[in-house]
Design an enzyme around this catalytic site. Structure first.
Site, PDB file in Angstrom:
ATOM      1  N   ASP A 168       0.946  -1.064  -0.099  1.00  0.00           N
ATOM      2  CA  ASP A 168       0.056   0.019   0.112  1.00  0.00           C
ATOM      3  C   ASP A 168       0.815   0.997  -0.144  1.00  0.00           C
ATOM      4  O   ASP A 168       1.651   1.309  -0.713  1.00  0.00           O
ATOM      5  CB  ASP A 168      -1.037  -0.095   1.240  1.00  0.00           C
TER       6      ASP A 168
ATOM      7  N   TYR B 209      -1.716  11.645   2.548  1.00  0.00           N
ATOM      8  CA  TYR B 209      -2.375  11.645   1.392  1.00  0.00           C
ATOM      9  C   TYR B 209      -2.495  13.093   0.857  1.00  0.00           C
ATOM     10  O   TYR B 209      -2.473  13.574  -0.123  1.00  0.00           O
ATOM     11  CB  TYR B 209      -3.876  11.377   1.413  1.00  0.00           C
TER      12      TYR B 209
ATOM     13  N   HIS C 230      -6.751  -6.896  -1.419  1.00  0.00           N
ATOM     14  CA  HIS C 230      -5.592  -5.595  -1.281  1.00  0.00           C
ATOM     15  C   HIS C 230      -4.607  -6.109   0.082  1.00  0.00           C
ATOM     16  O   HIS C 230      -3.324  -5.743   0.154  1.00  0.00           O
ATOM     17  CB  HIS C 230      -6.203  -4.447  -0.918  1.00  0.00           C
TER      18      HIS C 230
END
Length: 284
Positions: A104, A211, A267
Site C-alpha cells: 500500500d 495523502y 488488497h
C-alpha cells in the site's frame, strides 16, 4: 534459532521512528514498510519467518504512525521525506543496501526509493501498488480507477476525515479493513491493536497527511522512470481499491521485473496468503 520481536527507536532524517526488529544482527537487512491504515503490525505474519530465514528484519512505524514521531506540517509527509526516512534507516543499520518491501503506501514509498536511490536497494518487493507512472496514467485516464480512488479526494478536506475516522471507536477504519478483505482476515484482537495505534495522539491527522502531501507537496527529487533494481510485484487480484490492469504496465517499466498474482486474495494479500508472500519475499 527462535527470535523475538525487539522494539527500538531509531533516529533518521531528523525524526525518531519506532522500529520493530528481529533476526540475526549480521543477516542481510530487509525493510518492511506498511501502508494505510496499518502500522508495523501489518507485517506480523512475515517478521519472524523472515528472521528465521536469516534476514535482519526492520519494520518501522512510518512517520506519523503509532509510536513514531509526528511532524505537524503537511509538507513533512511528501514522498521525498518518506524515502529519505528509509535511506536513513539503512544508514542507522550501517549497511549500504537493503531489500525494500512495501505494501500500500509503503509500496509507494518503496517504488520511490528504488527510483531515487537505486544504489541503496538490493531488491524491491511491492505489494498491491503500481509504479507511480502507471498509477498516474490510470488515475487520469480510467474512470473506474478514479472512482476507486475517491477517498484520496475526501482526505484533502481539512478536519472532516479525522472527525469521521474517530466516530464509533474508529468504526469506519475497522469496517474498511474487514469489508475489503476475506472474511476472518482481521480478528477482534487485531482490530484492538489497530485502534490503539490509531488512538495515539496526533496519529490520525498525520496518517491522513500522507495523502494531503501527495496532492499539495509533490516530490522534487529527480527520479528514474525505469526501475533498474530486481523487482517483484505481488498483487491480490480482488483488490477493491486498485485495478489489476496497472500491475503489468508497472513491470514493463522495470529492467528486471516480474508480477505474481493471487487470484482470490484482496488488497491485504500479505495477511491472507501470509506463507506464500513470505516465501516470495525470501526467494525474490
Amino acid at each position: 534459532m527462535p527470535y523475538a520481536l525487539e522494539h527500538h527507536y531509531v533516529q533518521t532524517n531528523g525524526i525518531r521512528l519506532h522500529v520493530v526488529q528481529a533476526g540475526p544482527t549480521n543477516g542481510p537487512l530487509i525493510l518492511l514498510l506498511h501502508g494505510f491504515p496499518e502500522f508495523w503490525y501489518g507485517w506480523n505474519h512475515q517478521i519472524l519467518p523472515l528472521a528465521e530465514a536469516g534476514f535482519r528484519v526492520w519494520v518501522p512505524d512510518g512517520r506519523g504512525y503509532n509510536l513514531s514521531d509526528k511532524p505537524t506540517n503537511t509538507a513533512a509527509y511528501n514522498l521525498d521525506e518518506l524515502a529519505a526516512d528509509v535511506v536513513g534507516l539503512m544508514d542507522a543499520a550501517q549497511t549500504p543496501k537493503a531489500i525494500v518491501v512495501g505494501h500500500d503506501w509503503g509500496a509507494a514509498v518503496a517504488w520511490w526509493v528504488a527510483a531515487t536511490y537505486p544504489e541503496r536497494v538490493e531488491r524491491l518487493v511491492t505489494v498491491n501498488v503500481p509504479h507511480p507512472a502507471a498509477m498516474k496514467q490510470f488515475t487520469r485516464q480510467q474512470p473506474r480507477q478514479m472512482l476507486r480512488s475517491w477517498y484520496i479526494g475526501f482526505f484533502q478536506i481539512p478536519v472532516l476525515p479525522e472527525f469521521f475516522s474517530r466516530l464509533g471507536n474508529w468504526s469506519a477504519l475497522a469496517r474498511t479493513l474487514q469489508s475489503s478483505s476475506r472474511p476472518g482476515t482481521f480478528s477482534a484482537d487485531d482490530l484492538k491493536l489497530y485502534r490503539t495505534a490509531w488512538s495515539q495522539p496526533g496519529a490520525i491527522r498525520s496518517m491522513i497527511n500522507w495523502y494531503r502531501a501527495l496532492a499539495r507537496h509533490p516530490p522534487r527529487r529527480r527520479a528514474q522512470r525505469r526501475i533498474t533494481v530486481p523487482t517483484l510485484l505481488i498483487w491480490g487480484a480482488q483488490d477493491r481499491f486498485l485495478m489489476r490492469e496497472m500491475a503489468q504496465p508497472s513491470i514493463d517499466l522495470c529492467e528486471q521485473g516480474r508480477v505474481v498474482y493471487f487470484e482470490t486474495a484482496t488488497h491485504w494479500v500479505q495477511h491472507e496468503e501470509a506463507e506464500a508472500v513470505t516465501n516470495l519475499i525470501i526467494s525474490g
